[in-house]
Every structure is written in C-alpha cells, then in structure tokens.
Design an enzyme around this catalytic site. Structure first.
Site, PDB file in Angstrom:
ATOM      1  N   GLY A 114       0.274  -1.172   0.027  1.00 30.35           N
ATOM      2  CA  GLY A 114      -0.292  -0.332  -0.203  1.00 30.35           C
ATOM      3  C   GLY A 114       0.763   1.502   0.169  1.00 30.35           C
ATOM      4  O   GLY A 114       0.380   2.084  -1.182  1.00 30.35           O
ATOM      5  N   GLU A 162       1.631   1.669  -3.302  1.00 28.79           N
ATOM      6  CA  GLU A 162       0.049   1.932  -4.210  1.00 28.79           C
ATOM      7  C   GLU A 162      -0.021   3.641  -4.063  1.00 28.79           C
ATOM      8  O   GLU A 162      -0.335   4.854  -5.265  1.00 28.79           O
ATOM      9  CB  GLU A 162      -0.589   1.002  -3.731  1.00 28.79           C
ATOM     10  CG  GLU A 162      -0.779  -0.683  -3.973  1.00 28.79           C
ATOM     11  CD  GLU A 162      -1.466  -1.186  -3.490  1.00 28.79           C
ATOM     12  OE1 GLU A 162      -1.334  -1.274  -2.097  1.00 28.79           O
ATOM     13  OE2 GLU A 162      -2.024  -1.940  -4.759  1.00 28.79           O
TER      14      GLU A 162
HETATM   15  C1  HXC Z   1       1.819  -4.063  10.258  1.00 26.83           C
HETATM   16  C2  HXC Z   1       3.749  -3.478   9.925  1.00 26.83           C
HETATM   17  C3  HXC Z   1       4.019  -4.020   8.600  1.00 26.83           C
HETATM   18  C4  HXC Z   1       2.581  -3.472   8.413  1.00 26.83           C
HETATM   19  C5  HXC Z   1       6.121  -3.196   9.654  1.00 26.83           C
HETATM   20  N1  HXC Z   1       5.322  -3.355  11.233  1.00 26.83           N
HETATM   21  N2  HXC Z   1       5.087  -3.545   8.572  1.00 26.83           N
HETATM   22  N3  HXC Z   1       3.002  -3.814  11.133  1.00 26.83           N
HETATM   23  N4  HXC Z   1       1.552  -3.903   8.820  1.00 26.83           N
HETATM   24  N5  HXC Z   1       2.712  -3.441   6.914  1.00 26.83           N
HETATM   25  C6  HXC Z   1       5.299  -3.371  11.594  1.00 26.83           C
HETATM   26  C7  HXC Z   1       6.615  -4.431  12.622  1.00 26.83           C
HETATM   27  O1  HXC Z   1       5.480  -5.761  12.962  1.00 26.83           O
HETATM   28  C8  HXC Z   1       7.411  -4.067  13.547  1.00 26.83           C
HETATM   29  O2  HXC Z   1       6.589  -4.383  15.057  1.00 26.83           O
HETATM   30  C9  HXC Z   1       7.710  -2.839  13.268  1.00 26.83           C
HETATM   31  O3  HXC Z   1       6.466  -2.191  11.969  1.00 26.83           O
HETATM   32  C10 HXC Z   1       9.201  -2.771  12.936  1.00 26.83           C
HETATM   33  O4  HXC Z   1       9.022  -3.270  11.625  1.00 26.83           O
HETATM   34  P1  HXC Z   1      10.173  -4.458  11.683  1.00 26.83           P
HETATM   35  O5  HXC Z   1       9.502  -5.075  10.412  1.00 26.83           O
HETATM   36  O6  HXC Z   1      10.716  -4.830  12.805  1.00 26.83           O
HETATM   37  O7  HXC Z   1      11.284  -4.022  10.913  1.00 26.83           O
HETATM   38  P2  HXC Z   1      12.829  -4.484   9.706  1.00 26.83           P
HETATM   39  O8  HXC Z   1      12.985  -5.769  10.338  1.00 26.83           O
HETATM   40  O9  HXC Z   1      13.585  -3.325   9.826  1.00 26.83           O
HETATM   41  O10 HXC Z   1      11.951  -5.052   8.420  1.00 26.83           O
HETATM   42  C11 HXC Z   1      11.309  -3.385   7.565  1.00 26.83           C
HETATM   43  C12 HXC Z   1       9.984  -3.802   6.288  1.00 26.83           C
HETATM   44  C13 HXC Z   1       9.058  -4.786   7.012  1.00 26.83           C
HETATM   45  C14 HXC Z   1      11.549  -4.705   5.569  1.00 26.83           C
HETATM   46  C15 HXC Z   1       9.695  -3.110   5.826  1.00 26.83           C
HETATM   47  O11 HXC Z   1       8.579  -4.601   8.684  1.00 26.83           O
HETATM   48  C16 HXC Z   1       8.146  -6.122   6.137  1.00 26.83           C
HETATM   49  O12 HXC Z   1       8.225  -6.868   5.513  1.00 26.83           O
HETATM   50  N6  HXC Z   1       7.363  -5.455   6.706  1.00 26.83           N
HETATM   51  C17 HXC Z   1       5.450  -5.658   5.642  1.00 26.83           C
HETATM   52  C18 HXC Z   1       6.055  -5.057   4.261  1.00 26.83           C
HETATM   53  C19 HXC Z   1       4.391  -5.529   3.979  1.00 26.83           C
HETATM   54  O13 HXC Z   1       4.753  -6.782   3.534  1.00 26.83           O
HETATM   55  N7  HXC Z   1       4.087  -4.683   3.137  1.00 26.83           N
HETATM   56  C20 HXC Z   1       2.409  -5.373   2.312  1.00 26.83           C
HETATM   57  C21 HXC Z   1       1.503  -5.329   3.207  1.00 26.83           C
HETATM   58  S1  HXC Z   1      -0.039  -6.036   2.105  1.00 26.83           S
HETATM   59  P3  HXC Z   1       6.737  -4.910  15.934  1.00 26.83           P
HETATM   60  O14 HXC Z   1       6.086  -4.860  17.111  1.00 26.83           O
HETATM   61  O15 HXC Z   1       7.076  -6.228  16.324  1.00 26.83           O
HETATM   62  O16 HXC Z   1       7.649  -3.835  16.836  1.00 26.83           O
HETATM   63  C22 HXC Z   1      -0.490  -4.119   1.419  1.00 26.83           C
HETATM   64  C23 HXC Z   1      -1.838  -4.753   0.619  1.00 26.83           C
HETATM   65  C24 HXC Z   1      -2.638  -3.513   0.397  1.00 26.83           C
HETATM   66  O17 HXC Z   1      -0.234  -3.190   1.847  1.00 26.83           O
HETATM   67  C25 HXC Z   1      -4.288  -3.888   0.390  1.00 26.83           C
HETATM   68  C26 HXC Z   1      -4.557  -4.466   0.518  1.00 26.83           C
HETATM   69  C27 HXC Z   1      -5.560  -4.512   0.748  1.00 26.83           C
END
Ligand code: HXC
Length: 258
Positions: A109, A112
């Site tokens: 997102g 996006e």
């Molecule tokens: C909820 C999230 C998040 C997300 C990060 N966090 N991304 N929480 N939703 N999309 C939270 C983590 O759980 C963590 O919380 C804190 O933020 C810090 O993230 P880390 O993972 O510890 O940091 P890092 O190791 O540096 O990694 C960064 C990252 C990773 C590579 C960006 O966080 C990641 O892969 N995030 C998800 C990215 C993703 O898949 N996005 C797409 C989502 S689906 P805590 O509590 O552990 O500290 C989407 C679909 C849209 O967007 C349409 C749907 C209808």
C-alpha cells in the site's frame, strides 16, 4: 487526527502519515483520516500543491496494516480496499498537484499510495515493492492497475509476481520515480518543486492534471479532442489574460484563478 500531521505554509500542504512504530502502515483509521484530510484540502484555495510523506527516517509507508488484515473476512478485505480507493482517488484527482516524498520503505500500500500522487521523489534509502503475493493476497490498493500504467505490463508483472523489493535507483531506472535525492535533501527538494508549481497558473495546472488523467482512460483521438476543449476553457480565464500580458510586458505574472 490520530495518525496524520498536516502543515500548511506558503500555499503548500505537507501531509505526514504518522505511525512510525509500525513504519507508517495504513490501517482503517489512517485511511479514513486521510480521506477526510484530503477532502478538506481539495476545497482550499490557499493550498496550491501537496507533499505526502511518512514520519521518521526509515519508512514512507510499509503497506497496509497486516495486523488488521490477518483475521479479516473477504467482505472486510473488500471494504478495506474500497476505503483506500476513495482516499487514493482523492489524491489522484484533487485539483492541486501532489508529490510523494518517499523517505524509506514504500511497500504494498505504500508503493500504491505513492503511485496515486502526480510525482514521486525518492530518497536514496527508499525501497519499493509489492510484496502481497508473499502474504497470499494481491495488491489491493490500486497496484495491479496503476503500476502497469506507470512502468508497463511486463515490469509490473515481474515486480508483483516476484514480490521483490527494488532500490531507489532501480525505481528511477524503470520510471517508477521521477527523481532520487539524498535523504537530507528530500523534503527541501519536494518543497522547491511544489513552490515552483504553485507559482504557475494553478487553475491551468489543475486542468492539465485533469486532461492527463482523463486522457489516459481514452483513445488518443478522444484525448486530443478533450485537450482542445479544455484548452478553449483556459482561454476564458483571467490567468490566461494575465499570463500572456505579463509575458508581452516582460514582467512576472500574478495569477489569481483557483
Ligand atoms: C503492520 C507492520 C507493517 C505492516 C511493519 N510493521 N510493516 N505492521 N503492517 N505492513 C511493524 C512490524 O511488525 C514491527 O512491529 C515494526 O513495524 C517494525 O518493523 P520490523 O519488521 O521490525 O522492521 P525491519 O526488520 O526493519 O523490516 C522492515 C520491513 C518489514 C522490511 C518494511 O517490516 C516488512 O516486511 N513489513 C511488511 C511489508 C509488507 O508486506 N507490506 C505489504 C502489506 S500488504 P513490532 O511490534 O514487531 O515492533 C498491503 C496490501 C494492500 O499493503 C492492499 C490490501 C487490501
């Protein structure tokens, strides 16, 4: 607003998505606030351009909030997607020019929402990607539509199917971003660009934005007809008279239409 910061100065609005603990992930409350915030800005005559960014130095927006989606039903997933369509649609179609200042992760997102802006400027540490298929879903905030229109079908499919992240330079190479700058210069660069746009005829900028957006949904012949009609419309404005008179009088124009 609990999840957004809004600053308006010198005709430029800066909207900051402010959930740094979760890397500015978009949940329902944030998307609702964003839609309301943009609805307010689009009616403001004192705002000529908008910069969208994320809080902190690590992330622009790390995607939709996965903790909110994990237990959501299909109907809730659809509702969530439609909420983003509404907010992102405002960004894409508001009369003001919009610039995404991408200051770190722009995933799912996050990529996006940047694509719903008119212009994307990335800091050197930015990372772009559509990781959704790795979560068992598809890009649902416009990614399957806007990414292919921006970078072409083949590259969009590769990014979406592989779920790979790309760095800012690669995003620049494939046309996903307009410019890459050092992180310390990102907001300054975007502000300068916004000020430049705001100094032009703002009504003309809004009509040009409309012509480009609407034209992309038409065949070229109809797009060209639309352009001719809209050009005619701009000939009726005080800004057209002022802009052309100022040129002939060798002085800066003072635009007033907006
Ligand atoms: C909820 C999230 C998040 C997300 C990060 N966090 N991304 N929480 N939703 N999309 C939270 C983590 O759980 C963590 O919380 C804190 O933020 C810090 O993230 P880390 O993972 O510890 O940091 P890092 O190791 O540096 O990694 C960064 C990252 C990773 C590579 C960006 O966080 C990641 O892969 N995030 C998800 C990215 C993703 O898949 N996005 C797409 C989502 S689906 P805590 O509590 O552990 O500290 C989407 C679909 C849209 O967007 C349409 C749907 C209808």
């Amino acid at each position: 607003m609990n999840n957004l910061l809004l600053e308006v100065a010198d005709e430029i609005a800066v909207v900051t998505i402010n959930r740094p603990k979760v890397l500015n992930a978009l949940n329902t409350e944030t998307l609702t606030e964003l839609g309301e915030c943009l609805a307010g800005i689009e009616r403001r005559k004192d705002v000529k351009a908008l910069i969208l960014t994320g809080a902190g130095e690590k992330s622009f927006v790390a995607g939709a909030d996965i903790s909110e989606m994990v237990n959501a039903t299909p109907a809730e997933g659809r509702t969530f997607s439609l909420l983003a369509y509404e907010a992102f649609g405002r960004l894409e179609n508001m009369p003001q020019a919009t610039i995404a200042a991408v200051n770190g992760f722009a995933l799912g997102g996050g990529c996006e929402i940047s694509m719903a802006c008119d212009i994307r400027v990335a800091s050197e540490n930015a990372k772009f990607g559509q990781p959704e298929v790795g979560l068992g879903i598809i890009p649902g905030f416009g990614g399957t539509q806007r990414l292919s229109r921006l970078i072409g079908k083949g590259r969009a499919k590769e990014l979406i199917f592989s779920a790979d992240n790309i760095d800012a330079q690669e995003a620049y190479r494939i046309g996903l971003v307009n410019k890459v700058v050092p992180q310390a210069e990102l907001l300054g660069y975007c502000r300068k660009l916004a000020v430049k746009i705001a100094s032009k005829g703002s009504y003309a900028v809004s009509i040009a934005k409309y012509a480009i957006n609407a034209g992309l949904d038409m065949d070229v012949a109809n797009g060209l007809k639309l352009e001719a009609q809209l050009l005619g419309l701009t000939f009726s404005t005080a800004d057209k008279k002022e802009g052309m008179t100022a040129f002939l009088e060798k002085r800066p124009a003072k635009f007033t239409d907006f």
